[in-house]
Design an enzyme around this catalytic site. Sequence first.
Site, PDB file in Angstrom:
ATOM      1  N   GLY A 101     -26.281 -28.483   1.043  1.00 42.03           N
ATOM      2  CA  GLY A 101     -25.774 -28.353  -0.327  1.00 42.03           C
ATOM      3  C   GLY A 101     -26.962 -28.216  -1.276  1.00 42.03           C
ATOM      4  O   GLY A 101     -28.047 -27.804  -0.880  1.00 42.03           O
ATOM      5  N   ARG A 102     -26.756 -28.626  -2.524  1.00 44.80           N
ATOM      6  CA  ARG A 102     -27.807 -28.428  -3.538  1.00 44.80           C
ATOM      7  C   ARG A 102     -29.088 -29.170  -3.180  1.00 44.80           C
ATOM      8  O   ARG A 102     -30.187 -28.643  -3.324  1.00 44.80           O
ATOM      9  CB  ARG A 102     -27.311 -28.896  -4.912  1.00 44.80           C
ATOM     10  N   ILE A 103     -28.943 -30.408  -2.683  1.00 45.46           N
ATOM     11  CA  ILE A 103     -30.154 -31.191  -2.389  1.00 45.46           C
ATOM     12  C   ILE A 103     -30.828 -30.668  -1.124  1.00 45.46           C
ATOM     13  O   ILE A 103     -32.055 -30.482  -1.082  1.00 45.46           O
ATOM     14  CB  ILE A 103     -29.827 -32.695  -2.284  1.00 45.46           C
ATOM     15  N   SER A 118     -29.480 -39.771   1.879  1.00 43.80           N
ATOM     16  CA  SER A 118     -28.085 -39.463   1.509  1.00 43.80           C
ATOM     17  C   SER A 118     -27.283 -40.752   1.326  1.00 43.80           C
ATOM     18  O   SER A 118     -27.313 -41.333   0.235  1.00 43.80           O
ATOM     19  CB  SER A 118     -27.457 -38.526   2.543  1.00 43.80           C
ATOM     20  N   ARG A 119     -26.617 -41.198   2.372  1.00 43.89           N
ATOM     21  CA  ARG A 119     -25.888 -42.468   2.324  1.00 43.89           C
ATOM     22  C   ARG A 119     -26.205 -43.250   3.588  1.00 43.89           C
ATOM     23  O   ARG A 119     -26.285 -42.686   4.680  1.00 43.89           O
ATOM     24  CB  ARG A 119     -24.375 -42.230   2.235  1.00 43.89           C
ATOM     25  N   GLU A 172     -26.168 -52.045   2.228  1.00 47.12           N
ATOM     26  CA  GLU A 172     -27.049 -52.345   1.089  1.00 47.12           C
ATOM     27  C   GLU A 172     -26.555 -53.619   0.409  1.00 47.12           C
ATOM     28  O   GLU A 172     -25.347 -53.821   0.316  1.00 47.12           O
ATOM     29  CB  GLU A 172     -27.035 -51.157   0.111  1.00 47.12           C
ATOM     30  N   HIS A 230     -33.220 -47.316  -2.265  1.00 44.47           N
ATOM     31  CA  HIS A 230     -32.274 -46.355  -2.866  1.00 44.47           C
ATOM     32  C   HIS A 230     -32.798 -45.840  -4.217  1.00 44.47           C
ATOM     33  O   HIS A 230     -32.127 -45.973  -5.246  1.00 44.47           O
ATOM     34  CB  HIS A 230     -30.888 -47.002  -3.021  1.00 44.47           C
ATOM     35  N   ILE A 231     -33.992 -45.251  -4.172  1.00 44.32           N
ATOM     36  CA  ILE A 231     -34.628 -44.815  -5.421  1.00 44.32           C
ATOM     37  C   ILE A 231     -34.837 -43.304  -5.486  1.00 44.32           C
ATOM     38  O   ILE A 231     -35.596 -42.812  -6.330  1.00 44.32           O
ATOM     39  CB  ILE A 231     -36.002 -45.519  -5.634  1.00 44.32           C
TER      40      ILE A 231
HETATM   41  C1  DGY Z   1     -26.102 -40.852  -6.058  1.00 44.56           C
HETATM   42  O1  DGY Z   1     -26.110 -40.448  -7.222  1.00 44.56           O
HETATM   43  O2  DGY Z   1     -25.118 -40.718  -5.325  1.00 44.56           O
HETATM   44  C2  DGY Z   1     -27.355 -41.480  -5.536  1.00 44.56           C
HETATM   45  O3  DGY Z   1     -27.204 -42.125  -4.351  1.00 44.56           O
HETATM   46  C3  DGY Z   1     -28.021 -42.353  -6.564  1.00 44.56           C
HETATM   47  O4  DGY Z   1     -28.602 -41.473  -7.432  1.00 44.56           O
END
Ligand code: DGY
Length: 326
Positions: free
Chosen positions: A155-157, A237-238, A267, A285-286
């Site tokens: 995707g975009r990222i 991602s997650r 988390e 998660h930064i």
């Molecule tokens: C999101 O936006 O989903 C990220 O995990 C935190 O920026």
Amino acid sequence: MSKPKVLSTRPLFPEARKILDANCDIEYWVAPERPRAELLRRAAGKEGLICLLTEKVNQELLDAAPNLRVAATVSVGYDNIDVEACTRRKVVATNTPGVLDDTTADFAWTLIMAIGRRLVEGDAWMRSGTWPGWDLDQLIGGDIWGKTLGILGFGRIGRGVARRAQGFNMRILYSDAVRAPAEVEKELHAEFVDRDTLFRQADFVSVHVPLMPETRHLISKENLWKMKPTAYLVNTSRGPVVDEAALAEALENKKIAGAALDVFENEPKAHPALLPRKDVILTPHIASASIDTRTKMAVMAANNVVAFFEGRRPPNAINADALGLK
Ligand code: DGY
């Protein structure tokens, strides 16, 4: 005319507060901790909610806040929102897509380089005062230049990560449920492959899929053991996309060379077996945490809420179609 009552679970940033202060009867929840029961109590009577990805907008919250009409998460991922439950209750749910892609792609690259070149270990060694001086075989890492990058989720990222790889002369493989248009593949020099090929051939696997039932534990023991012993895993991602116990086992058995994780299964904790490992980098998660991006995310959430109360379709409504919003 009275303004809509809105709860923001964070004080946000001045730019977002300006928008909300002018348009809403807004309560900012400023506290070191935010117990769930207190969230439910504060949400009661509110028509709008601005929350974070750590706060579940589920049936329980909807029941506690019967007047709620719009819930805006300050995140692109919205696995904290039960979208179906919101739609049933005619609550518009919104997120913050687009504004954090580049910052997150930058950070994925921060981790790719840091784990490949053992940056954190090197820093710790220097600070310990025990580095004896240069030698030939110290902190030998993996090259990035000319290697193969495997992007899971294009995707975009994911595409942003591929764009940044152009300067490193990399072979770029990607895997996604949907193949990217030919012009995107051409521009990014990216090859569409099945997941199996990606796991087997990549020197760096960078994960950019959303959390869904199909992606939970996508980084499983089976897939980790397909990877090269010299390969690295990076996840921005997650957390639940990676089976952390399986990852620790793969590292222990030298099935891969290292991993850099910004997100975690449970988390704020990481799996205890990962904590002592030098072949792992853990960050809290930064990936989107630049001041510009976090400000844009907060402003976006504020604008979504205000648009709703002005009778406009919120620009980032997730369930707009399901609710028939014009
Ligand atoms: C999101 O936006 O989903 C990220 O995990 C935190 O920026």
